[in-house]
Design a protein around this motif. Structure first.
Motif, PDB file in Angstrom:
ATOM      1  N   GLY A 432      40.060  36.813  32.930  1.00  0.00           N
ATOM      2  CA  GLY A 432      39.691  36.084  31.731  1.00  0.00           C
ATOM      3  C   GLY A 432      40.815  35.962  30.736  1.00  0.00           C
ATOM      4  N   GLU A 433      41.680  36.984  30.661  1.00  0.00           N
ATOM      5  CA  GLU A 433      42.761  36.943  29.681  1.00  0.00           C
ATOM      6  C   GLU A 433      43.694  35.769  29.928  1.00  0.00           C
ATOM      7  N   GLU A 434      43.861  35.379  31.194  1.00  0.00           N
ATOM      8  CA  GLU A 434      44.750  34.259  31.512  1.00  0.00           C
ATOM      9  C   GLU A 434      44.207  32.960  30.942  1.00  0.00           C
ATOM     10  N   ALA A 435      42.897  32.842  30.814  1.00  0.00           N
ATOM     11  CA  ALA A 435      42.284  31.632  30.272  1.00  0.00           C
ATOM     12  C   ALA A 435      41.887  31.799  28.815  1.00  0.00           C
ATOM     13  N   GLY A 436      42.297  32.916  28.201  1.00  0.00           N
ATOM     14  CA  GLY A 436      41.967  33.148  26.807  1.00  0.00           C
ATOM     15  C   GLY A 436      40.498  33.420  26.570  1.00  0.00           C
ATOM     16  N   GLU A 437      39.790  33.972  27.553  1.00  0.00           N
ATOM     17  CA  GLU A 437      38.364  34.232  27.439  1.00  0.00           C
ATOM     18  C   GLU A 437      38.110  35.742  27.420  1.00  0.00           C
ATOM     19  N   ASP A 438      36.896  36.120  26.988  1.00  0.00           N
ATOM     20  CA  ASP A 438      36.509  37.529  26.948  1.00  0.00           C
ATOM     21  C   ASP A 438      35.725  37.935  28.191  1.00  0.00           C
ATOM     22  N   PHE A 505      30.400  31.392  45.601  1.00  0.00           N
ATOM     23  CA  PHE A 505      29.540  31.693  44.455  1.00  0.00           C
ATOM     24  C   PHE A 505      30.372  32.411  43.395  1.00  0.00           C
ATOM     25  N   PHE A 506      30.417  31.831  42.189  1.00  0.00           N
ATOM     26  CA  PHE A 506      31.155  32.386  41.072  1.00  0.00           C
ATOM     27  C   PHE A 506      30.195  33.058  40.100  1.00  0.00           C
ATOM     28  N   PHE A 507      30.628  34.157  39.480  1.00  0.00           N
ATOM     29  CA  PHE A 507      29.856  34.773  38.412  1.00  0.00           C
ATOM     30  C   PHE A 507      30.819  35.419  37.420  1.00  0.00           C
ATOM     31  N   THR A 508      30.423  35.425  36.153  1.00  0.00           N
ATOM     32  CA  THR A 508      31.288  35.975  35.114  1.00  0.00           C
ATOM     33  C   THR A 508      30.724  37.280  34.589  1.00  0.00           C
ATOM     34  N   LEU A 509      31.637  38.189  34.181  1.00  0.00           N
ATOM     35  CA  LEU A 509      31.263  39.468  33.591  1.00  0.00           C
ATOM     36  C   LEU A 509      32.200  39.758  32.409  1.00  0.00           C
ATOM     37  N   PRO A 510      31.717  40.462  31.403  1.00  0.00           N
ATOM     38  CA  PRO A 510      32.559  40.779  30.244  1.00  0.00           C
ATOM     39  C   PRO A 510      33.767  41.608  30.656  1.00  0.00           C
ATOM     40  N   SER A 511      34.901  41.310  30.011  1.00  0.00           N
ATOM     41  CA  SER A 511      36.133  42.051  30.300  1.00  0.00           C
ATOM     42  C   SER A 511      36.384  43.172  29.310  1.00  0.00           C
ATOM     43  N   LYS A 512      35.584  43.210  28.212  1.00  0.00           N
ATOM     44  CA  LYS A 512      35.781  44.223  27.188  1.00  0.00           C
ATOM     45  C   LYS A 512      34.445  44.826  26.791  1.00  0.00           C
TER      46      LYS A 512
END
Length: 521
Positions: A432-438, A505-512
């Motif tokens: 996520g940091e590479e795309a500026g996301e959390d 299948f993609f899924f997102t999870l918090p990085s912080k």
């Protein structure tokens, strides 16, 4: 909660200018926000579409015609906005028509401030409760449609109200053809030995007020004149006060009689609960919990016994059976195993809906993915698959729940790629940091059968399948559970696939950790 903290926004639809101005002043004095005022149905619809009020006050008669009813139908059906009717006097036919638009209330002219306040405060709350009840009803209807056994419901006069798809196939009647007909005309039963007609089971259940079952030699006469041996259960449907609402009949093809009998009672309770709650227009979470507990207690043990004893019987007595007997025994064993999987998946889906507390920790998903693959790849007879897992960023979440996500996604990848010459499963991530996301985006990819995403909106809904059970076994619940868990963590799901070209299948999870706290709120 938002409407308690913020002003309720009201649209006023009234053709008398003096009344409209007075009403707006009253509403402002009571602390409500006026989003606009209209004196025609067309203007009301335009304002409602652009301003999206929380509630509309609608005069039934606009310029001498019941245009308010037409506008209310549009607001209620297309814009999902609750409507409160304003009325002085109307003929019986107009009031009857207005009632069928399902208004959130009526205010009789001349009105007072207390009357306005009570109606407006209750309307959004009632509308939201009805919306939730409709969602639950649709979910339960989908459940009923997915049931493999024939389910037939009647009113208190034994007239057909409902046939699920399995019942249509078994009897030869369609839902439209059967609705309103006597149950005995659709469910024609005879004793196979004596050829004597048997009393309609729904009528018996309603008359005796008890669960009734058929004799072992019962045959169903289909609409085309064919005959099928059936097992059957019928029961009256009652609400919480004991009032009889109708009857429910469950018909099961008797080929797997022993295995099917253990399913009948649970299916009957499920349908009774469904129709009783639809009549009350409300379904409570406690009843779903009770259903899950009943399924767990009543089905797990008997199904394991059926599977185990049928396997022992096949080992020790198979040679004594003819070809038909061996086929029936194999079907009993396979059906018990399939039903066991369905029970576990349905329970998993119900549990994923509960607001259980998340135990959030920082997780090494690469280690978790390797452990899950190693466990799933040990299935006997399964073709060895290549497993690729690059470095994965650490994420925050509930380890048990996210393990279930990987079990379902990697398990699907192995299942749908098993027919390839060289099955491959890949787990990767986009930091996520590479795309500026959390958040981090993780994915599970395979080179399997793939699927057509033309109906992608249904992909993560419960009981949806894109392949037949003959091709790939399953219950259609796994992806729905994954979506629920990911959303509980504040993430989202996405799928990419084409037929015969694998799936990702993609899924997102918090990085912080702080991001997890905000997401869970």
């Amino acid at each position: 909660m938002e409407q308690v903290l913020n002003k309720i926004r009201v649209l006023v639809v009234e053709d008398e200018i003096v009344v409209s101005e007075d009403l707006q002043q009253r509403l402002s004095g009571l602390g409500y926000e006026i989003t606009g005022a209209a004196d025609t149905a067309a203007a009301a619809i335009r304002l409602a579409a652009s301003q999206r009020p929380d509630v509309a006050l609608m005069d039934i008669m606009l310029h001498g015609r019941p245009e308010g009813i037409d506008a209310a139908e549009h607001l209620r059906g297309e814009l999902d906005i609750p409507v409160i009717y304003l009325t002085a006097h109307s003929d019986t036919a107009t009031l009857h028509r207005a009632r069928f638009t399902d208004p959130s209330g009526y205010i009789v002219k001349p009105f007072d401030d207390q009357q306005l306040r009570v109606a407006i405060e209750l309307a959004p709350f009632r509308h939201e409760m009805e919306r939730k009840a409709r969602r639950v009803a649709r979910w339960m209807t989908a459940t009923l449609t997915s049931i493999g056994d024939a389910v037939i419901a009647t009113n208190t006069h034994s007239e057909i109200l409902l046939l699920n798809p399995a019942a249509e196939k078994l009897t030869g009647w369609t839902q439209d053809e059967a609705t309103g007909k006597p149950s005995g005309e659709v469910v024609r039963l005879v004793n196979q030995k004596t050829r004597q007609p048997l009393e309609d089971p729904a009528t018996r259940a309603l008359r005796d007020g008890l669960v009734v079952r058929l004799d072992p030699d019962t045959v169903l006469i289909t609409r085309e004149g064919g005959e099928r041996f059936v097992d059957d259960s019928a029961s009256p449907i009652t609400d919480e006060t004991g009032k009889v609402l109708g009857a429910v009949v469950v018909l099961v093809d008797a080929t797997g009689r022993v295995a099917a009998q253990n399913r009948v009672d649970t299916l009957t309770r499920q349908v009774k609960g469904l129709l009783a709650e639809k009549d009350n227009y409300e379904l409570k979470g406690a009843e779903l919990e009770a259903f899950a507990t009943a399924v767990s207690h009543d089905l797990r043990g008997p199904l394991q016994a059926i599977a185990g004893f049928s396997e022992l019987l096949a080992r020790s007595q198979r040679e004594r059976l003819d070809a038909s007997g061996q086929l029936f025994l194999d079907r009993v064993h396979a059906s018990a195993l399939q039903m066991g999987c369905m029970v576990e998946d349905y329970l998993g889906f119900l549990k994923s809906n509960r607001e259980q507390t998340l135990s959030v920790t920082e997780l090494d998903l690469k280690h978790l993915a390797h452990a899950v693959f190693a466990e799933l790849a040990l299935v006997p007879g399964q073709k060895p698959a290549q497993f690729v897992c690059e470095e994965l960023p650490r994420a925050w979440g509930d380890e048990a729940m996210l393990r279930q996500v990987l079990v379902n996604l990697i398990g699907n990848a192995l299942k749908y790629s098993a027919q390839r010459e060289h099955p491959m499963v890949e787990v990767g991530a986009i930091a996520g940091e590479e795309a500026g996301e959390d958040c981090h985006t993780f994915f599970v990819r395979d080179n399997g059968a793939g699927l057509d995403l033309a109906n992608a909106a249904k992909l993560f809904e419960p009981f949806q399948r894109f392949h037949s059970t003959a091709e790939f076994p399953g219950t259609g619940v796994g992806l729905a559970i994954v979506k629920r868990i990911v959303e509980r963590h504040g993430g989202r799901m996405l799928a990419e696939s084409q037929p015969d070209a694998g799936a990702t299948f993609f899924f997102t999870l918090p990085s912080k950790a702080p991001g997890m706290t905000a997401a869970l709120q």
